[in-house]
Design an enzyme around this catalytic site. Structure first.
Site, PDB file in Angstrom:
ATOM      1  N   GLY A  39      60.311 -21.851   5.725  1.00  0.00           N
ATOM      2  CA  GLY A  39      61.014 -22.224   6.945  1.00  0.00           C
ATOM      3  C   GLY A  39      62.298 -21.415   7.055  1.00  0.00           C
ATOM      4  N   ASP A  40      63.169 -21.831   7.974  1.00  0.00           N
ATOM      5  CA  ASP A  40      64.396 -21.080   8.207  1.00  0.00           C
ATOM      6  C   ASP A  40      65.353 -21.111   7.010  1.00  0.00           C
ATOM      7  OD1 ASP A  40      63.765 -20.397  10.965  1.00  0.00           O
ATOM      8  OD2 ASP A  40      63.993 -22.540  11.361  1.00  0.00           O
ATOM      9  N   ARG A  86      59.021 -35.412   4.751  1.00  0.00           N
ATOM     10  CA  ARG A  86      58.655 -34.003   4.606  1.00  0.00           C
ATOM     11  C   ARG A  86      57.145 -33.765   4.568  1.00  0.00           C
ATOM     12  NH1 ARG A  86      60.324 -29.078   3.200  1.00  0.00           N
ATOM     13  NH2 ARG A  86      62.460 -29.565   3.710  1.00  0.00           N
ATOM     14  N   ARG A 105      63.258 -22.490  -7.244  1.00  0.00           N
ATOM     15  CA  ARG A 105      64.277 -23.529  -6.990  1.00  0.00           C
ATOM     16  C   ARG A 105      65.131 -23.084  -5.824  1.00  0.00           C
ATOM     17  NH1 ARG A 105      67.917 -20.183  -9.406  1.00  0.00           N
ATOM     18  NH2 ARG A 105      66.768 -18.916 -10.890  1.00  0.00           N
ATOM     19  N   ASN A 159      68.153 -21.614  -3.974  1.00  0.00           N
ATOM     20  CA  ASN A 159      69.049 -20.473  -4.272  1.00  0.00           C
ATOM     21  C   ASN A 159      68.422 -19.368  -5.124  1.00  0.00           C
ATOM     22  OD1 ASN A 159      71.148 -21.281  -2.669  1.00  0.00           O
ATOM     23  ND2 ASN A 159      72.087 -22.520  -4.281  1.00  0.00           N
ATOM     24  N   THR A 219      59.469 -18.644  -5.053  1.00  0.00           N
ATOM     25  CA  THR A 219      60.766 -19.133  -5.504  1.00  0.00           C
ATOM     26  C   THR A 219      60.534 -20.341  -6.398  1.00  0.00           C
ATOM     27  OG1 THR A 219      60.993 -20.556  -3.596  1.00  0.00           O
ATOM     28  CG2 THR A 219      61.947 -18.368  -3.421  1.00  0.00           C
ATOM     29  N   SER A 235      58.891 -26.556   7.661  1.00  0.00           N
ATOM     30  CA  SER A 235      58.827 -27.583   8.703  1.00  0.00           C
ATOM     31  C   SER A 235      59.758 -27.215   9.853  1.00  0.00           C
ATOM     32  CB  SER A 235      59.144 -28.967   8.142  1.00  0.00           C
ATOM     33  OG  SER A 235      60.165 -28.917   7.191  1.00  0.00           O
ATOM     34  N   GLY A 236      60.825 -26.465   9.557  1.00  0.00           N
ATOM     35  CA  GLY A 236      61.691 -25.975  10.627  1.00  0.00           C
ATOM     36  C   GLY A 236      61.435 -24.495  10.808  1.00  0.00           C
ATOM     37  N   ASP A 278      67.718 -33.922  11.092  1.00  0.00           N
ATOM     38  CA  ASP A 278      67.257 -32.887  10.164  1.00  0.00           C
ATOM     39  C   ASP A 278      67.333 -33.369   8.710  1.00  0.00           C
ATOM     40  OD1 ASP A 278      66.410 -30.538   9.134  1.00  0.00           O
ATOM     41  OD2 ASP A 278      67.935 -29.278  10.067  1.00  0.00           O
TER      42      ASP A 278
HETATM   43  P1  ADP Z   1      61.560 -26.273   5.503  1.00  0.00           P
HETATM   44  O1  ADP Z   1      61.549 -25.730   6.892  1.00  0.00           O
HETATM   45  O2  ADP Z   1      60.270 -26.941   5.173  1.00  0.00           O
HETATM   46  O3  ADP Z   1      62.758 -27.121   5.237  1.00  0.00           O
HETATM   47  P2  ADP Z   1      62.877 -24.106   4.156  1.00  0.00           P
HETATM   48  O4  ADP Z   1      62.474 -22.694   4.035  1.00  0.00           O
HETATM   49  O5  ADP Z   1      63.955 -24.411   5.106  1.00  0.00           O
HETATM   50  O6  ADP Z   1      61.619 -25.014   4.522  1.00  0.00           O
HETATM   51  O7  ADP Z   1      63.263 -24.567   2.713  1.00  0.00           O
HETATM   52  C1  ADP Z   1      63.785 -25.819   2.425  1.00  0.00           C
HETATM   53  C2  ADP Z   1      64.691 -25.729   1.238  1.00  0.00           C
HETATM   54  O8  ADP Z   1      63.995 -25.428   0.069  1.00  0.00           O
HETATM   55  C3  ADP Z   1      65.786 -24.677   1.370  1.00  0.00           C
HETATM   56  O9  ADP Z   1      67.009 -25.303   1.144  1.00  0.00           O
HETATM   57  C4  ADP Z   1      65.497 -23.716   0.233  1.00  0.00           C
HETATM   58  O10 ADP Z   1      66.694 -23.212  -0.305  1.00  0.00           O
HETATM   59  C5  ADP Z   1      64.818 -24.613  -0.759  1.00  0.00           C
HETATM   60  N1  ADP Z   1      63.953 -23.953  -1.740  1.00  0.00           N
HETATM   61  C6  ADP Z   1      63.539 -22.689  -1.799  1.00  0.00           C
HETATM   62  N2  ADP Z   1      62.683 -22.502  -2.826  1.00  0.00           N
HETATM   63  C7  ADP Z   1      62.555 -23.697  -3.428  1.00  0.00           C
HETATM   64  C8  ADP Z   1      61.797 -24.166  -4.561  1.00  0.00           C
HETATM   65  N3  ADP Z   1      60.996 -23.345  -5.227  1.00  0.00           N
HETATM   66  N4  ADP Z   1      61.909 -25.472  -4.889  1.00  0.00           N
HETATM   67  C9  ADP Z   1      62.681 -26.301  -4.175  1.00  0.00           C
HETATM   68  N5  ADP Z   1      63.423 -25.935  -3.114  1.00  0.00           N
HETATM   69  C10 ADP Z   1      63.363 -24.650  -2.746  1.00  0.00           C
END
Ligand code: ADP
Ligand code: MG
Length: 594
Positions: free
Chosen positions: A214-215, A319, A190, A192, A188, A246-247, A312
């Site tokens: 993560g979730d 992070r 970004r 969304n 990914t 991390s979650g 959270d």
């Molecule tokens: P963590 O458990 O570390 O928080 P998550 O899977 O919950 O990991 O992701 C954290 C956030 O990062 C989510 O809000 C997700 O939408 C966002 N995200 C996904 N891909 C990217 C990206 N390439 N760059 C930045 N944020 C992203």
């Protein structure tokens, strides 16, 4: 012996084989429903010691052939990841380690006959791994296996400590390659991005969508699927998670459901990847959550207000610590404990003492329709979305198998693409997620969702309108309100031990103001083992509900849905039982009664 035990002990296949490298060693092998029993014949051992490779530790089996033309032998290699003792600073712990056993079929002077025997063993082993029922009478031909599964892997390079890509390369890809899974790996770019991607995919082309994060990324995928006009079909697409965030609450729940010991980090990732290779699917409840402006989203994990959502979101700045950020965040928040005034209403489930957990096991590929699409090669692709990064894979001439058997080539089993048998990759350019420009980490601003699809929330009047009389309302000062529907709130937070994926219940917890800091810390410490409920803390309340409404009366605060911040204000939610499908790898439903 009961019928079940007798079936488990029944020998499905028996044979005597050499090994690779040869060294004159011979073994007698017996395959049962639960394991491969290995007994050395030559040189004859002093005792009758047998080794058993449990099916539960295996991910795959490949047949191989020697490159030497004069060689009439056939081979089969079994890939497993048993738990081995590992020394740590304080005592020892157990970790999964890759183990490959290669056996030589040499009963005939004709290669084809030896190959047929090797194929028979490989087929039986793969059936057992994937839960395809076989007995001593089954004709063990490769055609009885479903075609290899095709998974879309979505990797968040910014999840957790930002090492998902490295974890994927070192742990995930080797294992799923051995399990004959086809995949497309997409990073990914970004927030969304994943949500947009799944809105336009052709559902027919995939057997599952798996997030490597993560979730939060799964929350995007679920909402992306629900935003499609064909949401009713789309949300049935099996989803999975390989914990690199991390979650990692859902991964913790999957790990628990399989009966594994609580695990963190790479241990949890290996357990979850092993389960993904097995591929069993269970229905998972989703909760429709509506915020004050009428926006609706679908949640698989939690709605939190107060202490938990504060930790959270405020711990985002730590992070780089990975999941330890929550521990630090908890300490900071305990030191300056806040309380929030609010009105919490809920529709209790009165007969929830014995949650009914329907468990279904779908075929590993999830479909019974013959598959006629073009073969998907394993690619690490960006689907043309981030060409500048040019993350391409180059198939290496070496493979995991041939690394160990330098003079062999793998012989593809019918029904699996030839391309899959070259199973390790080298990357032209490996993304270093920490040094990528243009990648923005999520802000802590609320995410906006425009969810119009989905089943009707028949238990909820519109927000702002009075609730039916059957509802219960508590108006109080709270330290936290937490609604959750899985067993875990983090990989090591066993918050709702009695919860399972499709019990049709929202487990509503709240902690009232007045609790001492020390008592709150004790609750969180006990949560690691799930013993906080037994502490009978008078400030902690747990109620199983079908729906709830939360109206914060304190002007400022943070509300999260699945760990993602949403707009602050009144919020209400209702459960939709078994709306989605989760790849759990185990059909066993583990439940702690309450
Ligand atoms: P963590 O458990 O570390 O928080 P998550 O899977 O919950 O990991 O992701 C954290 C956030 O990062 C989510 O809000 C997700 O939408 C966002 N995200 C996904 N891909 C990217 C990206 N390439 N760059 C930045 N944020 C992203
Ligand atoms: Mg549940």
């Amino acid at each position: 012996m009961s019928l079940g035990n007798r079936q488990a002990a029944e020998t499905l296949l028996h044979g005597e084989f050499g090994v690779y490298p040869s060294k004159g060693i011979r073994y007698a092998l017996s395959l049962t429903q639960t394991g491969l029993h290995i007994q050395r014949l030559v040189p004859k051992p002093d005792d009758d010691q047998r080794t058993v490779l449990p099916i539960l530790d295996m991910v795959g089996c490949h047949t191989l052939r020697s490159r030497g033309s004069a060689d009439t032998f056939a081979y089969f290699s079994i890939y497993s990841y048993p738990l081995k003792k590992k020394k740590v600073t304080m005592g020892s712990s157990r970790t999964r380690q890759r183990s490959v056993r290669t056996f030589r079929v040499d009963e005939s002077t004709e290669y084809n006959k030896n190959q047929a025997t090797a194929e028979k063993w490989a087929t039986a082993i793969k059936c057992l791994i994937q839960g395809i029922p076989i007995s001593g009478e089954t004709e063990l031909v490769p055609e009885i296996l479903p075609r290899p599964r095709r998974l879309m892997l979505l990797l968040n390079p910014c999840g957790g400590r930002g090492n998902a890509f490295q974890q994927c390369h070192s742990h995930i890809l080797p294992m799923i390659t051995e399990a004959d899974i086809s995949y497309n790996l997409i990073q990914t770019e970004r927030q969304n991005h994943a949500r947009e991607l799944v809105q336009s995919i052709n559902l027919e082309e995939w057997d599952g969508i798996v997030v490597i994060s993560g979730d939060g990324l799964l929350y995007e995928v679920i909402n992306g699927l629900m935003e499609r006009h064909d949401w009713e079909d789309a949300i049935k697409m099996p989803v999975g998670i390989l914990p690199c965030g991390s979650g990692n609450a859902l991964a913790g729940a999957i790990n628990f459901n399989a009966g594994f010991e609580q695990a963190m980090g790479s241990e949890l990732l290996l357990n979850c990847t092993l389960l993904l290779c097995r591929g069993t699917i269970l229905p998972m409840d989703l909760v429709s959550v509506t915020t004050c402006s009428g926006l609706r989203s679908f949640s698989f994990l939690s709605v939190a207000w107060g202490f938990i959502s504060d930790v959270d979101i405020e711990s985002e700045k730590y992070r780089h610590m990975g999941s330890a950020r929550f521990t630090v965040g908890t300490m900071v928040r305990v030191a300056s404990l806040r309380t929030y005034k609010g009105r919490l209403s809920y529709l209790p489930v009165l007969d929830a003492h014995r949650p009914i957990c329907r468990s279904i096991t779908l075929a590993a590929n999830g479909s019974l329709i013959p598959f006629q699409r073009s073969q998907l090669h394993r690619t690490i692709s960006d689907m043309g979305l981030c060409e500048e990064r040019n993350v391409m894979y180059k198939r290496s001439s070496a493979s995991l198998d041939t690394n160990e058997l330098p003079s062999f080539e793998t012989s593809p089993s019918p029904g699996s693409p030839t391309a899959l048998h070259s199973s390790s990759f080298s990357f032209d350019s490996v993304l270093d997620p920490l040094h990528q420009e243009g990648l923005q980490h999520r802000g802590t601003e609320p995410t906006t969702f425009y969810q119009v699809n989905g089943p009707k929330d028949d238990l909820l009047p519109p927000i702002g309108q009075p609730l039916p009389k059957t509802w219960v309302t508590v108006e109080d000062d709270f330290v936290l309100v937490l609604a959750m529907y899985e067993s875990h709130l983090g990989a090591d937070l066993f918050t709702a031990p009695f919860s399972c994926f499709n019990d049709g219940l929202i487990h509503l917890f709240f902690v009232k103001a007045g609790i001492s800091r020390a008592a709150l810390v004790r609750l969180f410490l006990a949560m690691e083992k799930g013993t906080h409920i037994e502490m009978e803390c008078p400030y902690l309340v747990h109620v199983p509900v079908q729906a709830f409404r939360l109206e914060p009366l304190t002007r400022k605060g943070i509300i999260t849905v699945d760990g993602e911040r949403v707009e602050y204000g009144p919020i209400q939610a209702q459960i939709h039982s078994g709306l989605s499908n989760l790849i759990t790898g185990s059909s066993k439903v583990h439940m702690t009664s309450y």
